[in-house]
Design a protein around this motif. Structure first.
Motif, PDB file in Angstrom:
ATOM      1  N   GLU A 191       0.841  -1.189   0.000  1.00  0.00           N
ATOM      2  CA  GLU A 191       0.000   0.000   0.000  1.00  0.00           C
ATOM      3  C   GLU A 191       0.878   1.242   0.000  1.00  0.00           C
ATOM      4  O   GLU A 191       1.883   1.310   0.680  1.00  0.00           O
ATOM      5  CB  GLU A 191      -0.912  -0.009   1.224  1.00  0.00           C
ATOM      6  CG  GLU A 191      -1.919   1.109   1.127  1.00  0.00           C
ATOM      7  CD  GLU A 191      -3.009   1.010   2.184  1.00  0.00           C
ATOM      8  OE1 GLU A 191      -3.391  -0.123   2.548  1.00  0.00           O
ATOM      9  OE2 GLU A 191      -3.460   2.080   2.629  1.00  0.00           O
ATOM     10  N   ASP A 192       0.496   2.200  -0.806  1.00  0.00           N
ATOM     11  CA  ASP A 192       1.231   3.461  -0.853  1.00  0.00           C
ATOM     12  C   ASP A 192       0.227   4.574  -1.100  1.00  0.00           C
ATOM     13  O   ASP A 192      -0.404   4.602  -2.154  1.00  0.00           O
ATOM     14  CB  ASP A 192       2.292   3.395  -1.965  1.00  0.00           C
ATOM     15  CG  ASP A 192       3.199   4.622  -1.948  1.00  0.00           C
ATOM     16  OD1 ASP A 192       3.892   4.826  -0.936  1.00  0.00           O
ATOM     17  OD2 ASP A 192       3.179   5.371  -2.940  1.00  0.00           O
ATOM     18  N   GLN A 193       0.078   5.440  -0.138  1.00  0.00           N
ATOM     19  CA  GLN A 193      -0.904   6.535  -0.195  1.00  0.00           C
ATOM     20  C   GLN A 193      -2.278   6.032  -0.626  1.00  0.00           C
ATOM     21  O   GLN A 193      -2.930   6.612  -1.493  1.00  0.00           O
ATOM     22  CB  GLN A 193      -0.440   7.619  -1.159  1.00  0.00           C
ATOM     23  CG  GLN A 193       0.892   8.238  -0.751  1.00  0.00           C
ATOM     24  CD  GLN A 193       1.496   9.059  -1.879  1.00  0.00           C
ATOM     25  OE1 GLN A 193       0.793   9.822  -2.542  1.00  0.00           O
ATOM     26  NE2 GLN A 193       2.789   8.904  -2.102  1.00  0.00           N
ATOM     27  N   LYS A 225      -5.986   1.783  -7.726  1.00  0.00           N
ATOM     28  CA  LYS A 225      -5.937   3.206  -7.392  1.00  0.00           C
ATOM     29  C   LYS A 225      -6.476   3.457  -5.991  1.00  0.00           C
ATOM     30  O   LYS A 225      -7.243   2.652  -5.455  1.00  0.00           O
ATOM     31  CB  LYS A 225      -6.792   4.004  -8.379  1.00  0.00           C
ATOM     32  CG  LYS A 225      -6.187   4.081  -9.763  1.00  0.00           C
ATOM     33  CD  LYS A 225      -6.924   5.094 -10.625  1.00  0.00           C
ATOM     34  CE  LYS A 225      -8.167   4.451 -11.249  1.00  0.00           C
ATOM     35  NZ  LYS A 225      -8.722   5.200 -12.374  1.00  0.00           N
ATOM     36  N   THR A 226      -6.122   4.586  -5.426  1.00  0.00           N
ATOM     37  CA  THR A 226      -6.750   5.036  -4.202  1.00  0.00           C
ATOM     38  C   THR A 226      -8.250   5.110  -4.512  1.00  0.00           C
ATOM     39  O   THR A 226      -8.628   5.624  -5.551  1.00  0.00           O
ATOM     40  CB  THR A 226      -6.256   6.459  -3.863  1.00  0.00           C
ATOM     41  OG1 THR A 226      -4.853   6.503  -4.071  1.00  0.00           O
ATOM     42  CG2 THR A 226      -6.586   6.846  -2.450  1.00  0.00           C
TER      43      THR A 226
END
Ligand code: ARG
Length: 578
Positions: free
Chosen positions: A281-283, A307-308
């Motif tokens: 997970e990244d942002q 995507k987020t």
């Protein structure tokens, strides 16, 4: 076995016999000039280091050891140790006879592989444009040739039939249907339809929200929304089929495996990547950091798989497609034809997919990139007003232009025959112009060169084929019925003979590298050598010796069959006269 393979085998045996290790490379290549013979063996220099003997001494030993009796008429050592092979005319004649007696021109099939070819793959939100010409034409030639060589080919038309832009399109379509239009009329011009929807999306109050609402419903599988989507897709596919039919490509509805087909698998893909610790997970997004593709500062490349907010991407779908093809379709090879701008995407996809085990070590994942089609100004091909060129219109223009050109030629053909020929020449010209260029480079689209009867063009090859056919019409003979042996006497006959026997080499290169231009250059050589042969070696002239005449007729018949076979594989239609 073709000549190249045969020579490889013979030279391999020879170098092993003089003490080279069994796995030594066997560099056989075609000679660049007729005075150097037809093939060269260039391995003596490398072996001289290994065996600690002078290259020329090694070359002499190889010439001694190599068993080419009856195959080569002469072997000569040139320069530092090249071995030039001059092929024997009687042997060539016997090989040609074998080709003449075979329905496949003597070409053996390859060991069967399952090959998935992902090509054409237009986005259904819009009309097919010139950007899809190359993938469709090149892909179809590759597919046909792989099949000819005995492979199990699975066409995959990875149509772009999914994604957020469908929200806006469906909202717009639903309004049109509401006002009593049927889908076919509303979508008769997808370009216009798309533009209208986009304007509303950007400007009309509340429309963007409705569009987003449709996306959510579509992803959730809402029945009404799916029905609307299906209508859109159906009409758009029909538009593509119109292009396929005009182009005479072999894609059917059964070959469609669009992005939507992978929708249900995307969550699994991301889940597995996370489980395996490949995606993190990244942002708020799920990403894979690729150290392999780090930039100069050492920052890894970032490959997003979710995507987020949860949406999936083109990349996620390609990972699902990769896994489906390698595990469900059991592909030994996967070939994907798109323009070169997607090269990085496929490189990254391959790295991620291999890490995750979505594809096996013995299975290939081959992105086959191609350059862009440019206008005569050297810029991307556009309409005069700067818009994208619709494929359908381009193809219609090709036929119009060839009709005008052919009208200038004298002919006693009927109007219907002439129209049919104009169609084959026009479409053939567009396709061939594309196929004949090295696919990795950009190429300039030029009506005049592609429709010319001179040079490496479809009309030239189609014309060469009709020339051959006209000989047999005039002589009122069926070329396949000649029983007399081939005898090669003139230099032009020899050169044509060698070339005719190289078809399988061109084909093998095409199937290995997905490069139809190799076959195009080959056919162009065949046609040119035939023209020289025809000029130098009269066939139907009064007083010609019967056996000479028959030998030449067989050469001509083989030329015709070779041109036809090659053009068929490339998807270029031929005619008996023009
Ligand atoms: N629809 C894409 C485009 O028009 C091409 C898809 C190619 N295939 C794939 N598996 N991504 O650019």
């Amino acid at each position: 076995m073709n000549i190249y393979q045969l020579l490889q085998q013979k030279f391999q045996q020879a170098i092993v016999a003089i003490g080279a290790p069994k796995d030594s490379p066997v560099p056989v290549s075609r000679s660049t000039r007729p005075e150097f013979g037809e093939y060269q063996f260039n391995g003596a220099m490398a072996l001289s280091k290994q065996l600690q003997q002078k290259p020329r001494d090694i070359a002499e030993k190889i010439v001694e050891a190599v068993q080419l009796d009856g195959i080569a008429s002469k072997l000569e050592i040139a320069g530092p140790g090249f071995i030039n092979v001059h092929l024997d005319d009687n042997w060539l004649a016997s090989q040609l006879q074998h080709a003449a007696d075979s329905s496949r021109l003597g070409i053996e099939t390859e060991k069967q592989q399952t090959v998935v070819v992902d090509y054409s793959s237009p986005n259904l939100a819009k009309e097919m444009h010139v950007g899809h010409l190359r993938t469709t034409i090149i892909g179809d030639a590759v597919v046909k040739t792989l099949e000819f060589m005995g492979h199990k080919v699975i066409r995959q038309n990875h149509m772009g039939d999914w994604g957020t832009q469908f929200g806006m399109l469906l909202a717009h379509l639903s309004d049109k249907l509401e006002s009593d239009q049927v889908a076919e009329t509303a979508l008769s011009d997808l370009e216009v339809f798309y533009r209208e929807a986009k304007v509303r999306f950007d400007e009309e109050q509340g429309f963007a929200d409705r569009a987003r609402d449709y996306v959510v419903k579509l992803q959730g599988g809402d029945a009404n929304c799916m029905a609307l989507w299906q209508q859109f897709i159906d009409v758009s596919i029909t538009h593509s089929e119109e292009v396929y039919q005009k182009l005479n490509v072999s894609l059917t509805r059964d070959d469609i495996m669009g992005e939507s087909a992978y929708n249900d698998d995307l969550a699994n893909v991301v889940h597995e990547l996370k489980e395996q610790g490949i995606a993190v997970e990244d942002q708020g997004a799920q990403v894979v950091f690729l150290e392999e593709l780090a930039d100069k500062e050492g920052n890894p490349a970032v490959y997003i798989v979710q995507k987020t907010g949860g949406g999936y991407l083109y990349a996620t779908t390609d990972l699902a497609a990769m896994r489906y093809r390698s595990t469900k379709l059991n592909a030994d090879r996967t070939l994907i034809l798109t323009d070169a701008r997607q090269a990085l995407h496929f490189k990254q996809t391959e790295i991620v997919g291999r890490k995750a085990g979505f594809i096996g070590a013995g299975q290939t994942y081959e992105h086959c990139p191609f350059g862009m089609m440019l206008g005569s100004d050297g810029k991307p091909f556009k309409t005069r007003s700067g818009g994208t060129v619709k494929l359908v219109e381009l193809l219609d223009e090709a036929v119009e232009r060839s009709t005008v050109l052919l009208a200038k030629r004298e002919s006693d053909l009927s109007d219907a025959q002439r129209a049919e020929i104009a169609r084959k020449v026009g479409i053939g010209a567009v396709k061939y112009a594309d196929l004949s260029k090295n696919r990795t480079t950009d190429y300039m689209f030029n009506w005049d060169t592609m429709l010319s009867f001179e040079g490496n063009t479809a009309p030239y090859l189609q014309y060469a084929y009709t020339r051959v056919q006209s000989i047999f019409r005039k002589a009122q003979i069926d070329g396949s019925q000649i029983a007399e042996p081939i005898a090669l006497q003139e230099a032009q006959e020899h050169q044509l003979a060698v070339k005719l026997l190289q078809l399988s080499e061109a084909i093998k290169q095409l199937t290995a590298d997905a490069t139809p231009h190799v076959l195009c250059s080959y056919l162009y050589d065949v046609a040119s050598l035939f023209m020289s042969f025809y000029e130098a070696c009269p066939i139907l002239k009064e007083g010609i010796d019967e056996s000479v005449k028959n030998s030449r007729l067989t050469l001509a018949a083989l030329t015709g069959r070779t041109l036809k076979t090659g053009l068929d594989l490339l998807g270029i239609e031929t005619m008996e006269q023009m």
